[in-house]
Design a protein around this motif. Structure first.
Motif, PDB file in Angstrom:
ATOM      1  N   ALA A   1      16.448  17.446  -5.785  1.00  0.00           N
ATOM      2  CA  ALA A   1      16.061  15.913  -5.584  1.00  0.00           C
ATOM      3  C   ALA A   1      14.546  15.983  -4.930  1.00  0.00           C
ATOM      4  O   ALA A   1      14.641  16.758  -4.075  1.00  0.00           O
ATOM      5  CB  ALA A   1      17.042  14.994  -4.832  1.00  0.00           C
ATOM      6  N   MET A   2      13.974  14.958  -5.233  1.00  0.00           N
ATOM      7  CA  MET A   2      12.624  14.934  -4.197  1.00  0.00           C
ATOM      8  C   MET A   2      13.074  14.239  -2.925  1.00  0.00           C
ATOM      9  O   MET A   2      13.882  13.340  -2.863  1.00  0.00           O
ATOM     10  CB  MET A   2      11.615  13.886  -5.348  1.00  0.00           C
ATOM     11  N   SER A   3      12.447  15.003  -2.111  1.00  0.00           N
ATOM     12  CA  SER A   3      12.628  14.541  -0.652  1.00  0.00           C
ATOM     13  C   SER A   3      11.992  13.339  -0.332  1.00  0.00           C
ATOM     14  O   SER A   3      11.055  12.723  -1.089  1.00  0.00           O
ATOM     15  CB  SER A   3      12.083  15.450   0.178  1.00  0.00           C
ATOM     16  N   VAL A   4      12.341  12.534   0.465  1.00  0.00           N
ATOM     17  CA  VAL A   4      12.126  11.382   0.969  1.00  0.00           C
ATOM     18  C   VAL A   4      10.567  11.233   1.540  1.00  0.00           C
ATOM     19  O   VAL A   4       9.680  10.590   1.245  1.00  0.00           O
ATOM     20  CB  VAL A   4      12.772  10.452   2.306  1.00  0.00           C
ATOM     21  N   PRO A   5      10.251  12.399   2.294  1.00  0.00           N
ATOM     22  CA  PRO A   5       8.654  12.403   2.726  1.00  0.00           C
ATOM     23  C   PRO A   5       7.857  12.566   1.594  1.00  0.00           C
ATOM     24  O   PRO A   5       6.718  11.849   1.626  1.00  0.00           O
ATOM     25  CB  PRO A   5       8.567  13.408   3.665  1.00  0.00           C
ATOM     26  N   ALA A   6       8.224  13.314   0.692  1.00  0.00           N
ATOM     27  CA  ALA A   6       7.341  13.429  -0.797  1.00  0.00           C
ATOM     28  C   ALA A   6       7.201  12.415  -1.340  1.00  0.00           C
ATOM     29  O   ALA A   6       6.173  11.918  -1.955  1.00  0.00           O
ATOM     30  CB  ALA A   6       7.677  14.714  -1.672  1.00  0.00           C
ATOM     31  N   ALA A   7       8.402  11.485  -1.680  1.00  0.00           N
ATOM     32  CA  ALA A   7       8.292  10.085  -2.261  1.00  0.00           C
ATOM     33  C   ALA A   7       7.583   9.291  -1.560  1.00  0.00           C
ATOM     34  O   ALA A   7       6.648   8.502  -2.125  1.00  0.00           O
ATOM     35  CB  ALA A   7       9.894   9.570  -2.474  1.00  0.00           C
ATOM     36  N   LEU A   8       7.484   9.196  -0.213  1.00  0.00           N
ATOM     37  CA  LEU A   8       6.884   8.330   0.390  1.00  0.00           C
ATOM     38  C   LEU A   8       5.351   8.451   0.522  1.00  0.00           C
ATOM     39  O   LEU A   8       4.292   7.639   0.408  1.00  0.00           O
ATOM     40  CB  LEU A   8       7.074   8.257   1.891  1.00  0.00           C
ATOM     41  N   ALA A   9       4.977   9.962   0.484  1.00  0.00           N
ATOM     42  CA  ALA A   9       3.432  10.225   0.254  1.00  0.00           C
ATOM     43  C   ALA A   9       3.193   9.976  -1.003  1.00  0.00           C
ATOM     44  O   ALA A   9       1.864   9.476  -1.073  1.00  0.00           O
ATOM     45  CB  ALA A   9       3.284  11.894   0.449  1.00  0.00           C
ATOM     46  N   ALA A  10       3.736   9.918  -2.095  1.00  0.00           N
ATOM     47  CA  ALA A  10       3.414   9.578  -3.591  1.00  0.00           C
ATOM     48  C   ALA A  10       2.921   8.313  -3.548  1.00  0.00           C
ATOM     49  O   ALA A  10       1.949   7.637  -3.999  1.00  0.00           O
ATOM     50  CB  ALA A  10       4.294  10.115  -4.591  1.00  0.00           C
ATOM     51  N   VAL A  11       4.008   7.443  -2.875  1.00  0.00           N
ATOM     52  CA  VAL A  11       3.800   6.004  -2.824  1.00  0.00           C
ATOM     53  C   VAL A  11       2.568   5.499  -2.007  1.00  0.00           C
ATOM     54  O   VAL A  11       1.839   4.737  -2.553  1.00  0.00           O
ATOM     55  CB  VAL A  11       5.056   5.211  -2.484  1.00  0.00           C
ATOM     56  N   ALA A  12       2.328   6.231  -0.980  1.00  0.00           N
ATOM     57  CA  ALA A  12       1.189   5.958   0.023  1.00  0.00           C
ATOM     58  C   ALA A  12       0.012   6.394  -0.710  1.00  0.00           C
ATOM     59  O   ALA A  12      -1.041   5.352  -0.484  1.00  0.00           O
ATOM     60  CB  ALA A  12       1.496   6.613   1.147  1.00  0.00           C
ATOM     61  N   CYS A  13      -0.096   7.316  -1.418  1.00  0.00           N
ATOM     62  CA  CYS A  13      -1.484   7.745  -2.218  1.00  0.00           C
ATOM     63  C   CYS A  13      -1.688   6.545  -3.136  1.00  0.00           C
ATOM     64  O   CYS A  13      -2.781   6.281  -3.482  1.00  0.00           O
ATOM     65  CB  CYS A  13      -1.038   9.192  -2.792  1.00  0.00           C
ATOM     66  N   THR A  14      -0.615   6.211  -4.003  1.00  0.00           N
ATOM     67  CA  THR A  14      -0.764   5.302  -4.945  1.00  0.00           C
ATOM     68  C   THR A  14      -1.285   3.857  -4.537  1.00  0.00           C
ATOM     69  O   THR A  14      -2.232   3.502  -4.778  1.00  0.00           O
ATOM     70  CB  THR A  14       0.602   4.964  -5.819  1.00  0.00           C
ATOM     71  N   VAL A  15      -0.720   3.546  -3.400  1.00  0.00           N
ATOM     72  CA  VAL A  15      -1.066   2.250  -2.739  1.00  0.00           C
ATOM     73  C   VAL A  15      -2.587   2.366  -2.136  1.00  0.00           C
ATOM     74  O   VAL A  15      -3.473   1.575  -2.138  1.00  0.00           O
ATOM     75  CB  VAL A  15      -0.234   1.679  -1.803  1.00  0.00           C
ATOM     76  N   ALA A  16      -2.752   3.498  -1.505  1.00  0.00           N
ATOM     77  CA  ALA A  16      -4.170   3.720  -1.059  1.00  0.00           C
ATOM     78  C   ALA A  16      -5.186   3.677  -1.823  1.00  0.00           C
ATOM     79  O   ALA A  16      -6.348   3.055  -1.795  1.00  0.00           O
ATOM     80  CB  ALA A  16      -4.159   4.905  -0.059  1.00  0.00           C
ATOM     81  N   LEU A  17      -5.058   4.356  -2.840  1.00  0.00           N
ATOM     82  CA  LEU A  17      -5.792   4.263  -3.992  1.00  0.00           C
ATOM     83  C   LEU A  17      -6.268   2.816  -4.631  1.00  0.00           C
ATOM     84  O   LEU A  17      -7.496   2.645  -4.870  1.00  0.00           O
ATOM     85  CB  LEU A  17      -5.544   5.239  -5.293  1.00  0.00           C
ATOM     86  N   ALA A  18      -5.126   1.812  -4.671  1.00  0.00           N
ATOM     87  CA  ALA A  18      -5.497   0.724  -5.334  1.00  0.00           C
ATOM     88  C   ALA A  18      -6.320  -0.009  -4.118  1.00  0.00           C
ATOM     89  O   ALA A  18      -6.986  -0.935  -4.641  1.00  0.00           O
ATOM     90  CB  ALA A  18      -4.166   0.246  -5.428  1.00  0.00           C
ATOM     91  N   GLY A  19      -5.806   0.041  -2.815  1.00  0.00           N
ATOM     92  CA  GLY A  19      -6.581  -0.473  -1.684  1.00  0.00           C
ATOM     93  C   GLY A  19      -8.257   0.036  -1.770  1.00  0.00           C
ATOM     94  O   GLY A  19      -8.950  -0.843  -1.598  1.00  0.00           O
ATOM     95  N   PHE A  20      -8.271   1.098  -1.983  1.00  0.00           N
ATOM     96  CA  PHE A  20      -9.747   1.887  -2.057  1.00  0.00           C
ATOM     97  C   PHE A  20     -10.433   1.237  -3.267  1.00  0.00           C
ATOM     98  O   PHE A  20     -11.670   0.787  -3.335  1.00  0.00           O
ATOM     99  CB  PHE A  20      -9.908   3.306  -2.157  1.00  0.00           C
ATOM    100  N   ALA A  21      -9.904   1.069  -4.371  1.00  0.00           N
ATOM    101  CA  ALA A  21     -10.340   0.261  -5.754  1.00  0.00           C
ATOM    102  C   ALA A  21     -10.807  -0.887  -5.250  1.00  0.00           C
ATOM    103  O   ALA A  21     -12.139  -1.428  -5.786  1.00  0.00           O
ATOM    104  CB  ALA A  21      -9.529   0.470  -6.833  1.00  0.00           C
ATOM    105  N   VAL A  22     -10.257  -1.917  -4.662  1.00  0.00           N
ATOM    106  CA  VAL A  22     -10.481  -3.037  -4.147  1.00  0.00           C
ATOM    107  C   VAL A  22     -11.666  -3.043  -3.314  1.00  0.00           C
ATOM    108  O   VAL A  22     -12.561  -3.944  -3.591  1.00  0.00           O
ATOM    109  CB  VAL A  22      -9.296  -3.837  -3.794  1.00  0.00           C
ATOM    110  N   ALA A  23     -11.666  -2.312  -2.338  1.00  0.00           N
ATOM    111  CA  ALA A  23     -12.781  -2.208  -1.571  1.00  0.00           C
ATOM    112  C   ALA A  23     -13.845  -1.862  -2.109  1.00  0.00           C
ATOM    113  O   ALA A  23     -15.128  -2.113  -1.600  1.00  0.00           O
ATOM    114  CB  ALA A  23     -12.707  -1.019  -0.149  1.00  0.00           C
ATOM    115  N   MET A  24     -14.165  -1.006  -3.188  1.00  0.00           N
ATOM    116  CA  MET A  24     -15.227  -0.554  -3.880  1.00  0.00           C
ATOM    117  C   MET A  24     -15.848  -1.725  -4.858  1.00  0.00           C
ATOM    118  O   MET A  24     -17.096  -2.081  -4.877  1.00  0.00           O
ATOM    119  CB  MET A  24     -14.715   0.641  -4.688  1.00  0.00           C
ATOM    120  N   VAL A  25     -14.927  -2.462  -5.362  1.00  0.00           N
ATOM    121  CA  VAL A  25     -15.216  -3.695  -6.060  1.00  0.00           C
ATOM    122  C   VAL A  25     -15.861  -4.904  -5.404  1.00  0.00           C
ATOM    123  O   VAL A  25     -16.921  -5.504  -5.675  1.00  0.00           O
ATOM    124  CB  VAL A  25     -13.885  -4.153  -6.895  1.00  0.00           C
ATOM    125  N   VAL A  26     -15.343  -5.126  -4.030  1.00  0.00           N
ATOM    126  CA  VAL A  26     -15.788  -6.158  -3.397  1.00  0.00           C
ATOM    127  C   VAL A  26     -16.983  -6.110  -2.580  1.00  0.00           C
ATOM    128  O   VAL A  26     -17.623  -5.118  -2.382  1.00  0.00           O
ATOM    129  CB  VAL A  26     -14.872  -6.545  -2.309  1.00  0.00           C
TER     130      VAL A  26
END
Length: 108
Positions: A83-108
């Protein structure tokens, strides 16, 4: 009746392969988003905050590639992948959310 009988080995079928392919598709989509961020820089109409957002997007992309690569390798490790470890799952989620946040920062 013998209760000490060993349970038969589970046959996962094609589920690990489908999961590996899903991770690869997700990585491809993440790469496209990072390339579009780099393209935004090539356009030249980006503020200093935008440049920082693009640089952070590249770092987040590398982090996600690491998480995805480790997961794809784990899925190919045998008939019953761990099974996928909890830290790895949290890292994948954090990367996805961070990329979305940076995309917003680039547009604004």
């Amino acid at each position: 009746m013998n209760t000490d009988a060993v349970a038969p080995e589970r046959d996962p079928g094609l589920q690990p392969e489908r999961t590996r392919l899903a991770w690869r598709r997700t990585t491809l989509a993440f790469t496209v988003a990072a390339v579009l961020a780099a393209r935004q820089v090539a356009g030249g109409d980006l503020s200093a905050a935008g440049f920082v957002a693009v640089a952070c997007s590249a770092l987040v992309w590398l982090g996600f590639l690491r998480v995805a690569h480790r997961r794809v390798l784990a899925l190919g490790s045998g008939p019953r992948p761990p099974a996928m470890s909890v830290p790895a799952a949290l890292a994948a989620v954090a990367c996805t959310v961070a990329l979305a946040g940076f995309a917003v920062a680039m547009v604004v």
